[in-house]
Design a protein around this motif. Structure first.
Motif, PDB file in Angstrom:
ATOM      1  N   PHE A 106       0.835  -1.201   0.000  1.00  0.00           N
ATOM      2  CA  PHE A 106       0.000   0.000   0.000  1.00  0.00           C
ATOM      3  C   PHE A 106       0.865   1.245   0.000  1.00  0.00           C
ATOM      4  O   PHE A 106       0.564   2.226  -0.655  1.00  0.00           O
ATOM      5  CB  PHE A 106      -0.915   0.015   1.239  1.00  0.00           C
ATOM      6  CG  PHE A 106      -2.239  -0.643   0.996  1.00  0.00           C
ATOM      7  CD1 PHE A 106      -2.487  -1.312  -0.178  1.00  0.00           C
ATOM      8  CD2 PHE A 106      -3.244  -0.579   1.954  1.00  0.00           C
ATOM      9  CE1 PHE A 106      -3.711  -1.919  -0.412  1.00  0.00           C
ATOM     10  CE2 PHE A 106      -4.473  -1.181   1.734  1.00  0.00           C
ATOM     11  CZ  PHE A 106      -4.700  -1.846   0.548  1.00  0.00           C
ATOM     12  N   PHE A 107       1.928   1.182   0.773  1.00  0.00           N
ATOM     13  CA  PHE A 107       2.805   2.344   0.856  1.00  0.00           C
ATOM     14  C   PHE A 107       3.438   2.619  -0.509  1.00  0.00           C
ATOM     15  O   PHE A 107       3.450   3.752  -0.987  1.00  0.00           O
ATOM     16  CB  PHE A 107       3.887   2.127   1.918  1.00  0.00           C
ATOM     17  CG  PHE A 107       4.515   3.399   2.361  1.00  0.00           C
ATOM     18  CD1 PHE A 107       3.876   4.229   3.266  1.00  0.00           C
ATOM     19  CD2 PHE A 107       5.750   3.788   1.861  1.00  0.00           C
ATOM     20  CE1 PHE A 107       4.452   5.425   3.656  1.00  0.00           C
ATOM     21  CE2 PHE A 107       6.326   4.983   2.255  1.00  0.00           C
ATOM     22  CZ  PHE A 107       5.677   5.803   3.153  1.00  0.00           C
ATOM     23  N   ILE A 108       3.915   1.558  -1.161  1.00  0.00           N
ATOM     24  CA  ILE A 108       4.546   1.736  -2.468  1.00  0.00           C
ATOM     25  C   ILE A 108       3.519   2.206  -3.500  1.00  0.00           C
ATOM     26  O   ILE A 108       3.766   3.118  -4.289  1.00  0.00           O
ATOM     27  CB  ILE A 108       5.196   0.416  -2.940  1.00  0.00           C
ATOM     28  CG1 ILE A 108       6.351   0.039  -2.010  1.00  0.00           C
ATOM     29  CG2 ILE A 108       5.697   0.533  -4.372  1.00  0.00           C
ATOM     30  CD1 ILE A 108       6.907  -1.338  -2.259  1.00  0.00           C
ATOM     31  N   TYR A 109       2.340   1.585  -3.477  1.00  0.00           N
ATOM     32  CA  TYR A 109       1.369   1.845  -4.546  1.00  0.00           C
ATOM     33  C   TYR A 109       0.641   3.174  -4.368  1.00  0.00           C
ATOM     34  O   TYR A 109       0.355   3.871  -5.330  1.00  0.00           O
ATOM     35  CB  TYR A 109       0.365   0.689  -4.606  1.00  0.00           C
ATOM     36  CG  TYR A 109      -0.560   0.753  -5.795  1.00  0.00           C
ATOM     37  CD1 TYR A 109      -0.058   0.725  -7.091  1.00  0.00           C
ATOM     38  CD2 TYR A 109      -1.931   0.823  -5.618  1.00  0.00           C
ATOM     39  CE1 TYR A 109      -0.898   0.780  -8.191  1.00  0.00           C
ATOM     40  CE2 TYR A 109      -2.786   0.872  -6.719  1.00  0.00           C
ATOM     41  CZ  TYR A 109      -2.262   0.851  -7.991  1.00  0.00           C
ATOM     42  OH  TYR A 109      -3.095   0.899  -9.068  1.00  0.00           O
ATOM     43  N   TYR A 110       0.288   3.507  -3.111  1.00  0.00           N
ATOM     44  CA  TYR A 110      -0.511   4.715  -2.895  1.00  0.00           C
ATOM     45  C   TYR A 110       0.304   5.922  -2.429  1.00  0.00           C
ATOM     46  O   TYR A 110      -0.030   7.055  -2.748  1.00  0.00           O
ATOM     47  CB  TYR A 110      -1.629   4.443  -1.876  1.00  0.00           C
ATOM     48  CG  TYR A 110      -2.670   3.479  -2.374  1.00  0.00           C
ATOM     49  CD1 TYR A 110      -3.532   3.836  -3.405  1.00  0.00           C
ATOM     50  CD2 TYR A 110      -2.786   2.218  -1.826  1.00  0.00           C
ATOM     51  CE1 TYR A 110      -4.484   2.953  -3.871  1.00  0.00           C
ATOM     52  CE2 TYR A 110      -3.750   1.312  -2.284  1.00  0.00           C
ATOM     53  CZ  TYR A 110      -4.592   1.694  -3.309  1.00  0.00           C
ATOM     54  OH  TYR A 110      -5.524   0.819  -3.772  1.00  0.00           O
ATOM     55  N   ALA A 111       1.331   5.681  -1.615  1.00  0.00           N
ATOM     56  CA  ALA A 111       2.045   6.823  -1.051  1.00  0.00           C
ATOM     57  C   ALA A 111       3.157   7.336  -1.974  1.00  0.00           C
ATOM     58  O   ALA A 111       3.385   8.534  -2.050  1.00  0.00           O
ATOM     59  CB  ALA A 111       2.617   6.457   0.310  1.00  0.00           C
ATOM     60  N   PHE A 112       3.821   6.436  -2.700  1.00  0.00           N
ATOM     61  CA  PHE A 112       4.897   6.886  -3.579  1.00  0.00           C
ATOM     62  C   PHE A 112       4.406   7.874  -4.643  1.00  0.00           C
ATOM     63  O   PHE A 112       5.064   8.883  -4.887  1.00  0.00           O
ATOM     64  CB  PHE A 112       5.622   5.693  -4.231  1.00  0.00           C
ATOM     65  CG  PHE A 112       6.714   5.116  -3.372  1.00  0.00           C
ATOM     66  CD1 PHE A 112       6.740   5.345  -1.997  1.00  0.00           C
ATOM     67  CD2 PHE A 112       7.726   4.341  -3.929  1.00  0.00           C
ATOM     68  CE1 PHE A 112       7.734   4.820  -1.200  1.00  0.00           C
ATOM     69  CE2 PHE A 112       8.738   3.806  -3.135  1.00  0.00           C
ATOM     70  CZ  PHE A 112       8.734   4.043  -1.777  1.00  0.00           C
ATOM     71  N   VAL A 123      -4.086  -4.664  -4.911  1.00  0.00           N
ATOM     72  CA  VAL A 123      -3.845  -3.566  -5.842  1.00  0.00           C
ATOM     73  C   VAL A 123      -4.363  -3.938  -7.228  1.00  0.00           C
ATOM     74  O   VAL A 123      -3.922  -3.389  -8.244  1.00  0.00           O
ATOM     75  CB  VAL A 123      -2.359  -3.122  -5.885  1.00  0.00           C
ATOM     76  CG1 VAL A 123      -1.991  -2.420  -4.594  1.00  0.00           C
ATOM     77  CG2 VAL A 123      -1.433  -4.276  -6.150  1.00  0.00           C
ATOM     78  N   ALA A 124      -5.311  -4.903  -7.249  1.00  0.00           N
ATOM     79  CA  ALA A 124      -6.029  -5.269  -8.470  1.00  0.00           C
ATOM     80  C   ALA A 124      -5.126  -5.775  -9.590  1.00  0.00           C
ATOM     81  O   ALA A 124      -5.345  -5.474 -10.760  1.00  0.00           O
ATOM     82  CB  ALA A 124      -6.877  -4.104  -8.966  1.00  0.00           C
TER      83      ALA A 124
END
Lengths: 219, 229
Positions: free
Chosen positions: A70-76, A164-165
């Motif tokens: 989640f951190f990589i996909y949404y926060a980056f 992340v689908a």
């Protein structure tokens, strides 16, 4: 259970199966490379770098893959790095797997008997030669069972990619359940998909562990 | 700093809600650990008996829970129990059940490994003074092997804490699920919401698991020292 539904789904699951395999492959390959680097840096006690990678290992081992992902996909992207779902899946797997692979390699390197290193020094090998001819060949073969166990662990972790689908096995099954309500058939195909990958690997692992116990370089 | 992103954590009841979500994860983990420990201890002891049928069944049980990814296990129970067996329970109790069975499976392997590492002389000596089988386990095998089992058990506890992150997938209102809601609800005003909220949850998990892994490592090291002495 309706077998014709299972049969109709085969091409879809085949595609999903290949995605699971592909992402596992790149993730595991990356994890092995990161693991090798980390274990060497820590084995040869490279200053500063050793500390940084030590912190990485603790962060990676003590947090769940899902939140790393989640951190990589949404926060980056918020920080300006746009990254596709598949790339973040593989990066997450590398971030998680790197520390587990490092532990596997470290276990192998530490398992090389002290006397081997001392003998190498006694015949005048340099540090590099010592690593190349004595420590690595013995240490790497000692770490093979632990690496195999990590490979199984990481393939199982790819099931989390569904959040992340990424249309891998788990995501495909959930899709089928959500759209068609073929719950039993979807879950059956899902379990079979993972079993095809994981059961042979798990048998291989048992065999490797048995072999490793026998072959320990004349000790 | 007129508008710092970290404030998303303190806006309204956000922090209370996040910690409430963490408590739900913790509750599920605690129940699973307690039930799993007891069941795992019993199953592990049973696996050291020389009963081939029991051994095969328990081995299959272990392999089933070990080979299938935990996400898939959750979905199997989540969909199959109500549909095919007409067993309806809330997502939270279902998660407790799955995690407890999973913990028991892994635990049984730790317990079995510990028990078979006790020297056979101890068993012979126990038999010689007339202990029956139950007494043998209770007074000889389990007390002597428990020290060996502790580091692996702590690691297992840390694994189950990390696994609670999957609760989101079966719609339990855990810390990550609540985090998602907070990010969406405050998305207009906080562009870096995901960074701060997921970063915070990342650190929460780290704070929970890091002491456990330090403790396990400490015990393992102590064990090596005593073994060498």
């Amino acid at each position: 259970m309706n077998w014709s539904i299972v049969q109709q789904g085969i091409p879809t699951y085949e595609k999903a199966f290949m995605i699971t395999l592909k992402l596992s492959f790149w993730g595991i390959l990356g994890a092995i490379i990161v693991g090798l680097i980390v274990s060497f840096v820590r084995y040869f006690k490279v200053p500063v770098l050793q500390r940084i990678l030590g912190a990485y290992v603790e962060l990676s081992r003590n947090t769940p893959l899902l939140i790393q992902l989640f951190f990589i996909y949404y926060a980056f992207p918020e920080l300006g790095f746009k990254i596709s779902a598949e790339a973040s899946g593989v990066s997450g797997l590398i971030f998680l797997g790197g520390s587990y692979m490092a532990a596997a390699f470290a276990g192998g390197l530490e398992g090389v008997p002290k006397i081997q290193v001392e003998s190498g020094r006694a015949i005048g090998l340099t540090d590099w030669q010592l690593a190349q001819y004595v420590v690595l060949p013995q240490g790497l073969s000692l770490s093979i069972p632990a690496i195999a166990a990590n490979v199984i662990f990481l393939i199982k972790e790819t099931s989390i990619f569904t959040v992340v689908a990424i249309p891998e096995l788990t995501n495909t099954a959930l899709d089928q359940i959500g759209m068609l309500y073929d719950t039993n058939e979807a879950l059956f195909s899902l379990v079979v998909g993972y079993a095809i990958i994981l059961i042979p690997l798990s048998i291989l692992l048992t065999w490797l562990e048995r072999r490793a116990r026998r072959g320990s370089f004349g000790n | 700093m007129a508008h710092s992103g970290i404030n998303i954590l303190f806006e309204g009841r956000n922090m209370v809600r996040l910690l409430g979500g963490l408590w739900i994860s913790a509750k599920i983990a605690i129940v699973a650990i307690v039930v799993g420990l007891i069941l795992g201890l019993i199953l592990g002891a049973l696996r050291t008996l020389h009963n081939p049928i029991l051994r095969v069944i328990l081995r299959l049980y272990l392999e089933f829970f070990r080979v299938i990814p935990t996400v898939v296990l959750l979905f199997l129970f989540y969909y199959i129990l109500p549909q095919n067996f007409n067993i309806n329970m809330g997502a939270e109790s279902m998660a407790m059940l799955v995690f407890a069975l999973w913990f028991a499976a892994e635990m049984s392997d730790i317990v079995r490994g510990g028990i078979i590492s006790v020297s056979p002389h101890q068993v012979d000596a126990g038999k010689a003074i007339g202990l029956n089988r139950l007494q043998l386990y209770y007074y000889v095998l389990i007390p002597q092997s428990i020290q060996l089992m502790i580091p692996a058990t702590i690691n297992l506890v840390s694994r189950i804490i990390k696994t609670t992150s999957l609760l989101l997938l079966i719609s339990v209102m855990d810390v990550i699920n609540i985090g998602q809601q907070i990010i969406e609800a405050n998305g207009q005003r906080y562009e870096n919401g995901a960074f701060w909220v997921y970063g915070f949850i990342f650190i929460l998990y780290f704070i929970l698991c890091y002491p456990l892994s330090l403790w396990a490592r400490h015990l393992e090291r102590k064990e090596v020292v005593t073994a060498n002495g």
